[in-house]
Write a protein that holds these residues in place. Structure first.
Motif, PDB file in Angstrom:
ATOM      1  N   ILE B  89      83.698  -4.654 -10.780  1.00 26.07           N
ATOM      2  CA  ILE B  89      85.108  -4.204  -9.889  1.00 26.07           C
ATOM      3  C   ILE B  89      85.176  -5.066  -8.599  1.00 26.07           C
ATOM      4  N   GLY B  90      84.385  -4.957  -7.442  1.00 21.09           N
ATOM      5  CA  GLY B  90      84.901  -6.184  -6.946  1.00 21.09           C
ATOM      6  C   GLY B  90      84.776  -7.433  -6.610  1.00 21.09           C
ATOM      7  N   VAL B  91      84.410  -7.843  -7.635  1.00 20.69           N
ATOM      8  CA  VAL B  91      83.961  -9.357  -8.169  1.00 20.69           C
ATOM      9  C   VAL B  91      85.505  -9.642  -8.952  1.00 20.69           C
ATOM     10  N   TYR B  92      85.695  -9.123  -9.359  1.00 23.73           N
ATOM     11  CA  TYR B  92      87.198  -9.071 -10.390  1.00 23.73           C
ATOM     12  C   TYR B  92      88.007  -8.402  -9.644  1.00 23.73           C
ATOM     13  N   ALA B  93      88.432  -8.010  -8.604  1.00 25.05           N
ATOM     14  CA  ALA B  93      89.584  -7.174  -7.553  1.00 25.05           C
ATOM     15  C   ALA B  93      89.743  -8.262  -6.897  1.00 25.05           C
ATOM     16  N   TYR B  94      88.512  -8.816  -6.392  1.00 29.64           N
ATOM     17  CA  TYR B  94      88.773 -10.339  -6.019  1.00 29.64           C
ATOM     18  C   TYR B  94      89.557 -11.108  -5.821  1.00 29.64           C
ATOM     19  N   SER B  95      88.294 -11.963  -7.544  1.00 31.11           N
ATOM     20  CA  SER B  95      89.351 -12.473  -7.961  1.00 31.11           C
ATOM     21  C   SER B  95      90.942 -12.521  -8.125  1.00 31.11           C
ATOM     22  N   LEU B  96      91.226 -11.132  -8.765  1.00 30.98           N
ATOM     23  CA  LEU B  96      92.574 -11.216  -9.240  1.00 30.98           C
ATOM     24  C   LEU B  96      93.467 -11.413  -8.285  1.00 30.98           C
ATOM     25  N   LEU B  97      93.371 -10.284  -6.766  1.00 32.22           N
ATOM     26  CA  LEU B  97      93.543 -10.570  -6.306  1.00 32.22           C
ATOM     27  C   LEU B  97      94.566 -11.807  -5.121  1.00 32.22           C
ATOM     28  N   THR B  98      93.438 -12.442  -4.931  1.00 31.08           N
ATOM     29  CA  THR B  98      92.912 -13.864  -4.164  1.00 31.08           C
ATOM     30  C   THR B  98      93.767 -14.653  -5.661  1.00 31.08           C
ATOM     31  N   SER B 154      92.547 -10.379 -21.968  1.00 32.96           N
ATOM     32  CA  SER B 154      91.616 -11.954 -21.867  1.00 32.96           C
ATOM     33  C   SER B 154      93.067 -12.769 -20.560  1.00 32.96           C
ATOM     34  N   ALA B 155      94.586 -12.178 -21.309  1.00 32.89           N
ATOM     35  CA  ALA B 155      95.349 -12.839 -20.564  1.00 32.89           C
ATOM     36  C   ALA B 155      94.948 -13.140 -19.121  1.00 32.89           C
ATOM     37  N   ILE B 156      95.046 -11.908 -18.433  1.00 35.24           N
ATOM     38  CA  ILE B 156      94.795 -11.725 -16.630  1.00 35.24           C
ATOM     39  C   ILE B 156      93.355 -12.311 -16.414  1.00 35.24           C
ATOM     40  N   THR B 157      92.280 -11.421 -17.319  1.00 35.77           N
ATOM     41  CA  THR B 157      91.296 -11.901 -16.627  1.00 35.77           C
ATOM     42  C   THR B 157      89.731 -12.904 -17.565  1.00 35.77           C
ATOM     43  N   GLY B 158      90.721 -13.719 -18.226  1.00 40.47           N
ATOM     44  CA  GLY B 158      90.047 -14.569 -18.546  1.00 40.47           C
ATOM     45  C   GLY B 158      88.725 -13.789 -19.234  1.00 40.47           C
ATOM     46  N   GLY B 159      88.579 -12.556 -19.762  1.00 45.29           N
ATOM     47  CA  GLY B 159      87.925 -12.409 -20.746  1.00 45.29           C
ATOM     48  C   GLY B 159      86.224 -12.235 -20.549  1.00 45.29           C
ATOM     49  N   THR B 160      85.889 -12.942 -22.247  1.00 45.73           N
ATOM     50  CA  THR B 160      84.655 -13.189 -21.571  1.00 45.73           C
ATOM     51  C   THR B 160      85.095 -14.774 -21.741  1.00 45.73           C
ATOM     52  N   GLN B 161      85.279 -15.741 -21.260  1.00 41.88           N
ATOM     53  CA  GLN B 161      85.306 -17.136 -20.460  1.00 41.88           C
ATOM     54  C   GLN B 161      84.902 -16.635 -18.946  1.00 41.88           C
TER      55      GLN B 161
END
Lengths: 291, 344
Positions: B89-98, B154-161
């Motif tokens: 969650i930390g990884v994705y929170a940072y990625s999406l926020l920035t 996946s539209a926001i998070t990139g999914g498995t990619q």
């Protein structure tokens, strides 16, 4: 009609495999009070040993029972090497998690080194296909659906009718009293692991007959077996069995109506809700506490 | 601790910290703490090449995640198998926020810790009534749910990619790329120091003692007025904050995010670190993170044999010293000290 048949058939088939895995896991959990994280690896190893024996030229009817017996030995050895020395230690539950995980990793990587990463397949129990209620199925899957309840019934008979089986249940229910009446508790621990390992090995042989095998094939069934055990409760041997079929049907219905993608999420969602309402499992009696 | 002459009255004063037998005095621990981390701060002087520094940065990240897990698993006795989901969650929170919200990386780093903490509070709600193996299932299920949500959106998070080109951290106008990773090294070390300080102060406090009391004798602790609901929530929330920040730092350092962080293999590695180090020590998990990370690098030549050798060693240490590496160090220190004393 076809939808119902598909769900029914898929549920029975998956449920059979889950039941074979979950019963062994529950047996070890009730008898020794530890959770065996190398149970999925047992499944893989059983399939690979059977494949090796068939490759050496043995007929499947000989190779499969030998593989199951070898797996019983593997289970015994694993119990004696990474579980038994820890019994009586205060943090045994956590330490056994890591020793069985490490042993599983050892066996998994060993299998990878010996047999290589290429996918393999072992001969089906019965070759051929047929159509049931408008759904095409293989005879191998039907054989599994028929054989599994027989094996589970035999296990129930063993645990409820024979002296040895009763001794095993006695250890599960009260270890101190079992010591007092002169049961060889150490040997019974080994027996629980041996039975669990051979059931897992048999499940692996069943699975290797219709799907390609790989050294990591056991990790997903282990996860499902864990869910089944917790969902069904472990105060009786029938709890995990019912739960296995229930989850098999649930999965089959979910993947039919919502697609394969959402099935794990739905399964976990339902399980979390179930545990909040009935933490001891849906088939468990409230009489025995399970911490 | 201040008034050792009257231990009887000590337990009656509200501000007093309970003293456990064999507990290290805080001054001694502080000296060891400062010396240990000062030694780590000097490491870039010895290891000049970027690859060695990269290994150390990874060891620091693992150490933060593992030592925070030790808080819930070791001290709290809560079998939280969703700990790596908090990291994810930390990884994705940072990625999406920035990347999407275009937050400042440092604010996003802090916000990721807060988001992970909130997620931990959320997952605590269903496990408040549960025990042992049932907690494993619910927390594991939580981790799977988070992963499924990330894959499906996946539209926001990139999914498995996964996500790439995530903004990194910055320190004024310092060039983060061409400094031989020394900036990232010191940021990682600073995070580890902050996390360890927080954890040690937490477990030495009265709250920490009450959490251990709940683990060791739940009925008695409750009868003495310790709230299991509040303490369990506090334990998980406290273990989540720096885990989330470690995840954010990991994303900033690697510049990409993938769902691999939710996989079983990473969880197994980190769990090995917690248990190999010895639970309920904090330091044990940190030492084991260094040992395992460096050991894995050192054995890179062994190829397929590496995981097998590691597995055998883990089993060997756990069988001989069930209290882990810290127990091993204590035992060998005791043997050395005993031998030194004997001639006198």
């Amino acid at each position: 009609m076809s939808a119902l048949a598909e769900i029914l058939f898929g549920g029975l088939f998956q449920g059979s495999l889950y039941a074979m895995m979950a019963v062994g896991l529950a047996l070890v959990w009730t008898t020794i009070g530890v959770f065996n994280f190398s149970h999925g690896v047992f499944m893989m190893l059983g399939a690979y040993i059977a494949w090796q024996l068939v490759e050496l030229g043995l007929p499947a009817a000989v190779a499969f029972p030998i593989a199951v017996v070898v797996m019983a030995g593997v289970g015994w050895i694993l119990q004696a090497s990474v579980v038994r020395p820890l019994i009586g230690r205060p943090n045994i539950v956590l330490v056994v998690v890591i020793t069985t995980l490490a042993a599983g990793s050892l066996i998994e990587n060993g299998a990878l080194t010996i047999w290589g990463p290429r996918s393999k397949q072992i001969p089906a129990l019965i070759t051929g296909n047929t159509t049931v209620g408008g759904v095409g199925v293989s005879l191998h899957q039907i054989a599994i659906i028929v054989i599994t309840p027989l094996i589970l019934a035999a296990l129930c008979m063993f645990l409820n009718r024979t002296r040895l089986g009763l001794a095993l249940r006695a250890v599960a229910q009260n270890e101190d009293a079992s010591h007092l009446v002169g049961l060889n508790v150490t040997a019974l621990y080994g027996l629980a692991f041996a039975i669990a390992a051979s059931l897992a090995g048999l499940a692996g042989i069943f699975m290797g007959g219709y799907r390609f095998m790989s050294p990591v094939m056991g990790s997903d069934p282990l996860l499902k077996a864990l869910i089944v055990v917790v969902f069904g409760g472990i105060s009786s041997i029938s709890g995990p069995i019912f739960a296995a079929y229930l989850i098999g049907f649930f999965e089959a219905a979910c993947s039919y109506y919502f697609g394969l993608y959402w099935t794990p999420a739905l399964l976990f969602g339902v399980l979390i809700l179930t545990l909040m309402v009935r933490p001891e499992g849906i088939f468990a009696s409230r009489s025995r506490g399970l911490a | 601790m201040t008034d050792t002459t009257s231990p009887v009255t000590l337990s009656h004063t509200a501000a007093a910290t309970p003293i456990a037998p064999g507990r290290t005095p805080w001054k001694q621990e502080a000296i060891g703490f400062v010396l240990g981390f000062a030694l780590l701060a000097l490491l870039p002087l010895i290891f000049g090449d970027t690859y060695a520094r990269h290994i150390l940065i990874m060891a620091f990240i693992y150490a933060i995640v593992a030592s925070n897990w030790d808080l819930s698993l070791g001290y709290g006795g809560v079998f939280n198998f969703g700990h790596l989901a908090l990291f994810g969650i930390g990884v994705y929170a940072y990625s999406l926020l920035t990347k999407l919200a275009e937050f400042d990386p440092w604010i996003a780093l802090f916000a990721s810790g807060v988001i992970a903490t909130l997620a931990a509070i959320l997952v605590t709600i269903p496990i408040l009534r549960l025990k042992g193996i049932y907690i494993i299932l619910v927390t594991f299920g939580f981790a799977q749910l988070v992963m499924q949500v990330i894959i499906s959106q996946s539209a926001i998070t990139g999914g498995t990619q996964g996500l790439v080109r995530i903004p990194g951290l910055y320190v004024f106008d310092h060039n983060m790329v061409r400094d031989g990773k020394s900036a990232y090294f010191y940021i990682a070390l600073a995070l580890l120091v902050a996390s360890t300080l927080f954890l040690r102060v937490f477990v030495r406090s009265r709250t920490g003692a009450s959490i251990v009391a709940l683990r060791d004798n739940e009925e008695y602790a409750i009868s003495r007025g310790v709230s299991i609901v509040r303490q369990r929530m506090l334990t998980l929330a406290a273990s989540a904050f720096f885990t989330g920040i470690a995840g954010a730092f990991y994303a900033a350092y690697q510049r990409n995010a993938s769902i691999d962080v939710f996989g079983m293999s990473l969880a197994t590695i980190i769990l090995s670190m917690v248990l190999l180090g010895g639970t309920s020590t904090i330091y044990g998990a940190i030492i084991a993170s260094f040992v395992l990370t460096i050991f894995a690098e050192w054995m890179a030549d062994f190829g397929a044999w590496r995981p097998m050798i590691t597995a055998v060693l883990i089993i060997g240490v756990m069988l001989a010293y069930p209290s882990g590496l810290v127990g091993m160090i204590k035992a060998s220190w005791g043997a050395v000290a005993g031998r030194l004393k004997r001639p006198a």
